[in-house]
Design a protein around this motif. Sequence first.
Motif, PDB file in Angstrom:
ATOM      1  N   ASN A  53       0.841  -0.985   0.381  1.00  0.00           N
ATOM      2  CA  ASN A  53      -0.022   0.242   0.175  1.00  0.00           C
ATOM      3  C   ASN A  53       0.716   1.124   0.068  1.00  0.00           C
ATOM      4  OD1 ASN A  53      -2.335   2.141   0.418  1.00  0.00           O
ATOM      5  ND2 ASN A  53      -2.152   1.712   2.320  1.00  0.00           N
ATOM      6  N   ASP A  69       1.277   3.782  -3.610  1.00  0.00           N
ATOM      7  CA  ASP A  69       0.765   4.914  -3.510  1.00  0.00           C
ATOM      8  C   ASP A  69       2.363   5.842  -3.622  1.00  0.00           C
ATOM      9  OD1 ASP A  69      -1.322   6.959  -3.360  1.00  0.00           O
ATOM     10  OD2 ASP A  69      -0.710   7.490  -1.051  1.00  0.00           O
ATOM     11  N   SER A 102      -6.680   3.082  -4.717  1.00  0.00           N
ATOM     12  CA  SER A 102      -7.665   2.272  -3.015  1.00  0.00           C
ATOM     13  C   SER A 102      -8.316   0.508  -3.342  1.00  0.00           C
ATOM     14  CB  SER A 102      -8.432   3.048  -3.198  1.00  0.00           C
ATOM     15  OG  SER A 102      -7.911   4.473  -2.647  1.00  0.00           O
ATOM     16  N   TYR A 158     -15.823  -0.182  -1.919  1.00  0.00           N
ATOM     17  CA  TYR A 158     -15.985   1.095  -1.749  1.00  0.00           C
ATOM     18  C   TYR A 158     -16.743   2.662  -2.086  1.00  0.00           C
ATOM     19  CZ  TYR A 158     -12.661   5.193  -3.645  1.00  0.00           C
ATOM     20  OH  TYR A 158     -11.684   5.793  -3.400  1.00  0.00           O
TER      21      TYR A 158
END
Length: 244
Positions: A36, A40, A68, A115
């Motif tokens: 993660n 990013d 995400s 999401y």
Amino acid sequence: MNPKKKSKELKRISRENLNGRYRLSMSVFLTVTLINLFSDLPFTYLLGNVYATKVQTVIYYIAEVLLSIVVGVLQMGLIRFHLNMARKKECRISDVFYCFMNHSNRYFGAYIIYYAISMIAKAPFLVARNFFKLSGDTMGIAIALYAASAVLSFIVLVLFPFYLYLVLSRDDLSVFACLTHAIKLIRGNILRVIYINVSFIGMLVLCVLSLGIGLLWVEPYYEQTFTNLFLDVTGELPAVDCMV
């Protein structure tokens, strides 16, 4: 129907499940966290701080949404890892990538739905952050939007905590059927979900004081406890001989 287990009993079962496999659980959590973080970083560094044009801004937000979703599917693999552990099945680090290699359309579709629901809850917050300031004439509107987002996020937290667990556990149900079934499962269990989350607040405070290092121990414990709560709600855990 088996009596519901108390939080203390669920935590005891979780500690037993983690016994001898804590290092493996920590490695799985660390794997997800590092992927993660490093996925990013390029977008945050290259685009997050330099918005020379509207195109760059659009690219940045599209990248954030896509990342995400990818990380969310990765976290579904972490849930699968803990489901396998709680069910006394073989569990390994590669479980993290299970949803990418098996029926990926199902798992990506399921997480996109989750999401989208989460983003609807966050919409008032995003509007307040980008269009209203916490000062002057707009302060009241900003506070109201922040409060609305907090309430909606709490509703999502207590209504859909079992959704992704069901998607991973019930191949016979479509992702939309899992969504409705998750709401049915939460009936009569909302206070249990809230209590489990609240019971870990003290440990999370200690994690903050340890600069996040404590999460390596607390996160597997929390995930395994919540997984056992799900299995208890669905009747997969054995009955308790004596209530604790």
